[in-house]
Design a protein around this motif. Structure first.
Motif, PDB file in Angstrom:
ATOM      1  N   ALA A   1       0.836  -1.139  -0.050  1.00 24.01           N
ATOM      2  CA  ALA A   1       0.144  -0.201   0.118  1.00 24.01           C
ATOM      3  C   ALA A   1       0.900   1.298   0.115  1.00 24.01           C
ATOM      4  N   GLU A   2       2.043   1.282   0.870  1.00 26.22           N
ATOM      5  CA  GLU A   2       2.649   2.619   0.906  1.00 26.22           C
ATOM      6  C   GLU A   2       3.608   2.550  -0.440  1.00 26.22           C
ATOM      7  N   TRP A   3       3.839   1.627  -1.192  1.00 27.41           N
ATOM      8  CA  TRP A   3       4.415   1.531  -2.552  1.00 27.41           C
ATOM      9  C   TRP A   3       3.501   2.204  -3.386  1.00 27.41           C
ATOM     10  N   ASP A   4       2.343   1.676  -3.445  1.00 28.03           N
ATOM     11  CA  ASP A   4       1.236   2.102  -4.521  1.00 28.03           C
ATOM     12  C   ASP A   4       0.885   3.747  -4.274  1.00 28.03           C
ATOM     13  N   LEU A   5       0.981   4.132  -3.181  1.00 30.48           N
ATOM     14  CA  LEU A   5       0.638   5.539  -2.525  1.00 30.48           C
ATOM     15  C   LEU A   5       1.494   6.572  -3.230  1.00 30.48           C
ATOM     16  N   GLY A   6       2.869   5.825  -2.956  1.00 35.77           N
ATOM     17  CA  GLY A   6       4.052   6.986  -3.239  1.00 35.77           C
ATOM     18  C   GLY A   6       4.178   6.946  -4.980  1.00 35.77           C
ATOM     19  N   HIS A   7       3.413   6.076  -5.492  1.00 36.74           N
ATOM     20  CA  HIS A   7       3.420   6.051  -7.085  1.00 36.74           C
ATOM     21  C   HIS A   7       2.218   6.347  -7.734  1.00 36.74           C
ATOM     22  N   ALA A   8       1.155   6.971  -6.879  1.00 38.47           N
ATOM     23  CA  ALA A   8      -0.311   7.184  -7.477  1.00 38.47           C
ATOM     24  C   ALA A   8      -0.269   8.535  -8.120  1.00 38.47           C
ATOM     25  N   ASP A   9      -1.303   8.510  -8.906  1.00 37.27           N
ATOM     26  CA  ASP A   9      -1.610   9.815  -9.320  1.00 37.27           C
ATOM     27  C   ASP A   9      -2.360  10.803  -8.545  1.00 37.27           C
ATOM     28  N   ALA A  10      -2.414  11.951  -8.826  1.00 30.91           N
ATOM     29  CA  ALA A  10      -2.875  13.130  -7.858  1.00 30.91           C
ATOM     30  C   ALA A  10      -4.308  12.914  -7.609  1.00 30.91           C
ATOM     31  N   LYS A  11      -4.832  12.468  -8.623  1.00 32.26           N
ATOM     32  CA  LYS A  11      -6.433  12.366  -8.486  1.00 32.26           C
ATOM     33  C   LYS A  11      -6.686  11.160  -7.310  1.00 32.26           C
ATOM     34  N   SER A  12      -6.261  10.203  -7.419  1.00 32.47           N
ATOM     35  CA  SER A  12      -6.368   8.905  -6.548  1.00 32.47           C
ATOM     36  C   SER A  12      -5.798   9.209  -5.024  1.00 32.47           C
ATOM     37  N   LYS A  13      -4.633  10.138  -5.225  1.00 36.04           N
ATOM     38  CA  LYS A  13      -4.290  10.666  -3.823  1.00 36.04           C
ATOM     39  C   LYS A  13      -5.288  11.631  -3.164  1.00 36.04           C
ATOM     40  N   GLY A  14      -5.759  12.534  -3.924  1.00 36.69           N
ATOM     41  CA  GLY A  14      -6.880  13.283  -3.633  1.00 36.69           C
ATOM     42  C   GLY A  14      -7.967  12.862  -2.955  1.00 36.69           C
ATOM     43  N   ILE A  15      -8.461  11.721  -3.623  1.00 38.18           N
ATOM     44  CA  ILE A  15      -9.778  11.077  -3.029  1.00 38.18           C
ATOM     45  C   ILE A  15      -9.587  10.347  -1.740  1.00 38.18           C
ATOM     46  N   LEU A  16      -8.318   9.831  -1.557  1.00 37.90           N
ATOM     47  CA  LEU A  16      -7.927   9.143  -0.224  1.00 37.90           C
ATOM     48  C   LEU A  16      -7.771  10.255   0.701  1.00 37.90           C
ATOM     49  N   GLU A  17      -7.092  11.361   0.502  1.00 35.84           N
ATOM     50  CA  GLU A  17      -6.816  12.298   1.345  1.00 35.84           C
ATOM     51  C   GLU A  17      -7.944  12.961   2.025  1.00 35.84           C
TER      52      GLU A  17
END
Length: 816
Positions: A118-134
C-alpha cells in the motif's frame, strides 16, 4: 442478621445500578450527532447530511472533495471501531491492542505485506487518486479529533485510542477484501497432497471442473486452446525495476491462542481474518426490458460473505456535481462500490480468478539467505518486521522474499514462496471499483473497469437506455506453462507469468440474445475461451436455479427478484433424494428411520426449509457418501480434499457409477447409498440428542450466528450479536447459508424508476451498540423482505428524519 442481609442487598443493587448506568453512559455518549451543525475545517462549502428512519445517510456536497470528507466523517460516526480493526488486521497490528492472542493473525498479515504494498502504491499514485484518499481521511480524522473523549465502547473496553486515519489505511481495507476474495494458495498445497496420494488421473475426477449444468457467458462451443498462440501484451506490467513485493499468510492460529479469555477469536477470524476461504458465494443477474413489467432492465445482487457484527457493508447515498450514486461501501473505503447512479447500475460476484501461485524455492543449504535461480544462487530479500504486543515485549519477524514473493510456509524440507497480483505494484491502488459511480454508459463503465487491478469480479450491468452487459476485469496472469493449480518449481522459468490477459480479451458481453445474464461464482467461460481464468469455482447449482427461475414465462417486478434471492431449493440435494429413492428399489437401509425418510422423499421438493426433516436427512447422507469415498481414496487424510465443486464430483460418480470410486466393502452404489443413509440417521441422532425423527429439523442444524469479536461469553454474545437461531437455505441454494455465512447485503435496481429499487444490510447502519440502528434491518433481511431505497431528491425528502449541516471553518477561526 436480617438487617445486615437487607443492607448488603441494597448495597449490591446500588453498585449494579451505578455500574449499569456507567455502561449505559459509555455506550450512549459515543452515539453520533445527526441534527444541528458541525464544523469541518477542510470543507470549502456547506454539506448536508440527511438520515432516514433506518439511519441511512444522504450526503449532498458542492464538490467531490467535500463529499469525500463528509463521507469519511459520517462513516466514522457509525463504524469507527470496525474501520480501525479492518486496517489493523490488514497491517498485522492486532496484537498491539489484543495482546498475544492475535499474534498468529499478525504474523500472517505481516508476511502478506499489505502495508508495504500500500505504501509503494501510494507513493507512485496519480494526484487524483491521492486526493480522493486524502479527502476521505481528513473527514475520518475530524471525527476522531472531535470525539477523542467520547469514543465507541470498544475503545474504552480495550483501553486504547485510534491513531489518525491515513491514505494508506483505505488501501489496507481494499487489501483486506482482496485477500478474502482471492486466497487460493492453501488449497493448492492441499491439492498437491491429494494428487500425490491418488494419482493425477483420479485427481482429475476429484477436482471436477466441467458440469453439464454450467451456463457459459462467453466461449461456449468453440474448440479449447491449451495455450494462447502468442504471448499477451504485458499490460500494466510491474516491470523488473519494481521492488520485490510481499504476499500471503503463514501459520494458522495456535490452540493456546483460542483458549485465551476475553476475546472471541472465532468471531475475530470470521469478520476480520479472511475466513471466506472456507466459503464462497454471491449471486447477481440482470434482465433486459423484454423480461420486466416496466420494459426496462432489472438488476439484482447479493454478495455472500462471513456474517458478523457489525455488517461488513455500509449503505449510503452520495451526491455532488457530476456525482450521484447510491449503494454499498466498505467502512474505510471511499465512495460506493456496488450500486447505481442516475444512469447505470452494477453488481458483483467473485470470479475466483487464479491470481496466486506457490513456487517451491530451493534454498542454499550452506546459506539460507540464498536460493537457486536457473542454476545460480541468488540472495533473498529480507524484510524485518516488529510486532508490538500488548503487555509483552515486541516480537521480531523476519520475512524472506524471493523473486516470486515472500516465503509463506516451510514444511517437509520445502519452502514455498507466493506471487500474488494484489502486492504487485499498483495492485491495491488499482482496486478502485468505487470509480464506477461516475460512469454514465457502457463505454464509460468499460473504461473504468479497464483500470481495475482486482480482485476479479463478475460484474453485471444495466442502464436506463435498456442495455445490459457483463464484464470481468482484473490482472489475471497468463503462465508460460500450466495453470498454477498446484505448487510449481521456482528454480527455473518454466512456470513464470508472461503477462496478463489483455483487457479487450477478458470475458465481456453487451445485450446478449435472450436478455438474461446471471452469475453465481460458477464457470462463466466455455471451452472456446482461449485463456485460463480459474478452476476455483463453486458448483453450477445456484446459477442453474437462477436461470430456471428467470426463464419462466412471466414479466418481473423488483419484489420477484427478492423471491429469487431467497429461494431455498437445493439442486444437489434434490438429485441425491432421487438417487436414494431409486437405490431403495434394489437395496434396503437397515435402520427403519432411514427407510421411512427415504419414503418421504417421494413428495419432497428439494426445499431446505427450517422444519424440513428431509433436507437434514439428505444433507447428512450426502456427507456420509463423500466421507466413505474419500476415506477409501485418501485413507486417514480426507480433510485434505477441499473443493467447492465437490457436489459436481459426487453427482458425476453417482450418475456414471464408475467401479474405481466405489469403496471395496460395497458391491454396488445402491448399497453405498443405503449404508450412508443408515449412518446419516445415527449422526442426526447424535447431534440432536434425540432418536425421534421429528427432532431432526434442518434449520436447527444450520443455525444462524452473527458474532461480535468482543462477545466471548455466551450471555454477552446474545447482547452484542444475533443468534443462534434456526434459518432456511443450504450451501447450494440461491439463498446460500451456513451458520455464519450468507447474503451480506441485497440489492434490486429498477432502471425504469430508481426510487423503486431495494437495498438492505444484514444488521444495521451502525456499529454502535446503543444505536437504534445496530440491528434494526435484521428482521427485514432475515425474512427476505425489501427495504425501499429512495433516490430522487423528492423521494429522499419524504423519508428524511434527521438533518445535519457540516460547515467549513470561518476564515481565521479554528475548526471546532
Amino acid at each position: 442478621m436480617r438487617g445486615v442481609v437487607r443492607y448488603l442487598l441494597i448495597l449490591i443493587l446500588i453498585v449494579l445500578q451505578l455500574s449499569g448506568g456507567g455502561a449505559w453512559w459509555i455506550v450512549h455518549r459515543a452515539l453520533p450527532q445527526v441534527d444541528g451543525t458541525v464544523t469541518l475545517g477542510g470543507l470549502r462549502h456547506e454539506v448536508i447530511v440527511d438520515r432516514d428512519a433506518w439511519g441511512i445517510p444522504f450526503i449532498q456536497a458542492g464538490s467531490l472533495e467535500d463529499l469525500l470528507e463528509a463521507q469519511g466523517y459520517v462513516v466514522a460516526q457509525d463504524r469507527l471501531w470496525q474501520m480501525d480493526v479492518l486496517r489493523r488486521v490488514a497491517a498485522g497490528e492486532l496484537s498491539e491492542i489484543f495482546g498475544r492472542r492475535t499474534l498468529s493473525l499478525d504474523r500472517q498479515y505481516r508476511t502478506l505485506g499489505l502495508r508495504v504494498a500500500a505504501e509503494w502504491d501510494l507513493g507512485h499514485a496519480d494526484a487524483k487518486s491521492k486526493g480522493i484518499l486524502e479527502a476521505y481521511a481528513r473527514g475520518v480524522n475530524r471525527y476522531i479529533e472531535d470525539h477523542n473523549s467520547r469514543l465507541p465502547w470498544e475503545f474504552v473496553a480495550l483501553r486504547y485510542k485510534p491513531r489518525p486515519w491515513t491514505q494508506v489505511d483505505s488501501l489496507l481495507v481494499a487489501g483486506y477484501m482482496y485477500d478474502a476474495l482471492t486466497r487460493s494458495w492453501e488449497s493448492e498445497q492441499d491439492r498437491a497432497r491429494v494428487t500425490e496420494i491418488v494419482g493425477a488421473e483420479r485427481a482429475k475426477d476429484l477436482y471436477a471442473v466441467d458440469s453439464p449444468r454450467d451456463h457459459f457467458i462467453v466461449g461456449e462451443g468453440a474448440a479449447p486452446a491449451k495455450k494462447p498462440a502468442k504471448k499477451p501484451a504485458k499490460e500494466n506490467d510491474p516491470g523488473s525495476a519494481a521492488p520485490a513485493q510481499p504476499a500471503e499468510l503463514v501459520p494458522n492460529l495456535d490452540e493456546s491462542d483460542l483458549q485465551e479469555p476475553g476475546l472471541d477469536i472465532e468471531a475475530l477470524v470470521a469478520q476480520f481474518g479472511g475466513a471466506i476461504r472456507e466459503e464462497f458465494g454471491s449471486n447477481n443477474w440482470v434482465v433486459d426490458g423484454t423480461h420486466t413489467v416496466s420494459g426496462k432492465p432489472l438488476l439484482a445482487n447479493d454478495t455472500h460473505l462471513q456474517l458478523a457484527m457489525p455488517c461488513i457493508w455500509y449503505l449510503l447515498h452520495l451526491k455532488a456535481p457530476g456525482w450521484n450514486v447510491e449503494g454499498f461501501t466498505l467502512p474505510g473505503a471511499p465512495l460506493v462500490i456496488i450500486g447505481h447512479n442516475e444512469r447505470i447500475a452494477w453488481g458483483f460476484t467473485n470470479n475466483g480468478a487464479d491470481v496466486q501461485d506457490l513456487y517451491i524455492e530451493t534454498l542454499n543449504p550452506q546459506n539460507p539467505h540464498q536460493y537457486r535461480v536457473n542454476g545460480e544462487w541468488k540472495d533473498v530479500e529480507v524484510r524485518h518486521e516488529t510486532i508490538h504486543v500488548r503487555g509483552e515485549p515486541d516480537l521480531a519477524l523476519e520475512v524472506v522474499i524471493t523473486r516470486h514473493g515472500p516465503i509463506v510456509r516451510s514444511e517437509g524440507g520445502k519452502s514455498y514462496a507466493l506471487r500474488w497480483t494484489a502486492t504487485e505494484p499498483w495492485g491495491l491502488i488499482g482496486s478502485s471499483y468505487y470509480r464506477l459511480g461516475g460512469a454514465q454508459n457502457w463505454q464509460e463503465f468499460r473504461e473504468v473497469m479497464r483500470g481495475i487491478s482486482g480482485p476479479a469480479q463478475n460484474a453485471v450491468y444495466a442502464d436506463v437506455d435498456g442495455h445490459i452487459g457483463y464484464i470481468v476485469a482484473a490482472r489475471i496472469p497468463v503462465r508460460e506453462f500450466g495453470n498454477g493449480e498446484v505448487p510449481v518449481a521456482g528454480d527455473n522459468d518454466e512456470h513464470e507469468w508472461i503477462g496478463y490477459i489483455p483487457f479487450d480479451e477478458l470475458p465481456q458481453v453487451l445485450d446478449p440474445p435472450g436478455g438474461i445474464i446471471a452469475t453465481a461464482n460458477a464457470k462463466i467461460a466455455g471451452p472456446g475461451y482461449k485463456y485460463f481464468l480459474t478452476e476455483r469455482l463453486v458448483g453450477p447449482y445456484r446459477t442453474e436455479r437462477i436461470y430456471v427461475l428467470l426463464s419462466q414465462n412471466k414479466k418481473f417486478r423488483p419484489e420477484d427478484f427478492l423471491k429469487i434471492q431467497t429461494d431455498i431449493v437445493s439442486l444437489p440435494d434434490q438429485f441425491l433424494g432421487k438417487q436414494l429413492l431409486a437405490a431403495s428399489q434394489s437395496a434396503n437401509a437397515s435402520d427403519g428411520r432411514a427407510r421411512e425418510l427415504i419414503g418421504r422423499l417421494k413428495n419432497w421438493d428439494g426445499r431446505a426449509t427450517v422444519d424440513s426433516i428431509e433436507a437434514a436427512f439428505v444433507e447428512y447422507t450426502g456427507r456420509e457418501v463423500m466421507r466413505r469415498v474419500l476415506i477409501t481414496a485418501l485413507g486417514n487424510d480426507p480433510g485434505s480434499y477441499r473443493w467447492w465443486r465437490d457436489h459436481v464430483f459426487l453427482e458425476k460418480i453417482l450418475t456414471e457409477r464408475p467401479a474405481g470410486w466405489l469403496p471395496p466393502e460395497f458391491h454396488s452404489y445402491d448399497k453405498l447409498l443405503m449404508a450412508s443413509a443408515d449412518a446419516a440417521v445415527k449422526r442426526l441422532e447424535a447431534e440432536t440428542h434425540s432418536a425421534e425423527i421429528s427432532a431432526w429439523r434442518w434449520g436447527h442444524l444450520d443455525q444462524l450466528q452473527m458474532l461480535h469479536p468482543l462477545g466471548q461469553w455466551r450471555w454477552l454474545r446474545g447482547w452484542l450479536g444475533i443468534g443462534p437461531m434456526d434459518q432456511p437455505g443450504s450451501s447450494e441454494s440461491v439463498k446460500q447459508t451456513r451458520p455464519s455465512f450468507g447474503p451480506s447485503m441485497r440489492m434490486v435496481a429498477d432502471l425504469s424508476d430508481l426510487d423503486r429499487s431495494l437495498m438492505n444490510l444484514t444488521t444495521g447502519e451502525s456499529g454502535q451498540l446503543g444505536s437504534e440502528h445496530y440491528k434494526d434491518q435484521f428482521p427485514i433481511w432475515f425474512e427476505g423482505l425489501g427495504l425501499a431505497a429512495p433516490f430522487s431528491d423528492a423521494a429522499e425528502e419524504k423519508t428524511r428524519v434527521h438533518r445535519m449541516r457540516l460547515l467549513p471553518a470561518a476564515d481565521g477561526a479554528a475548526p471546532r
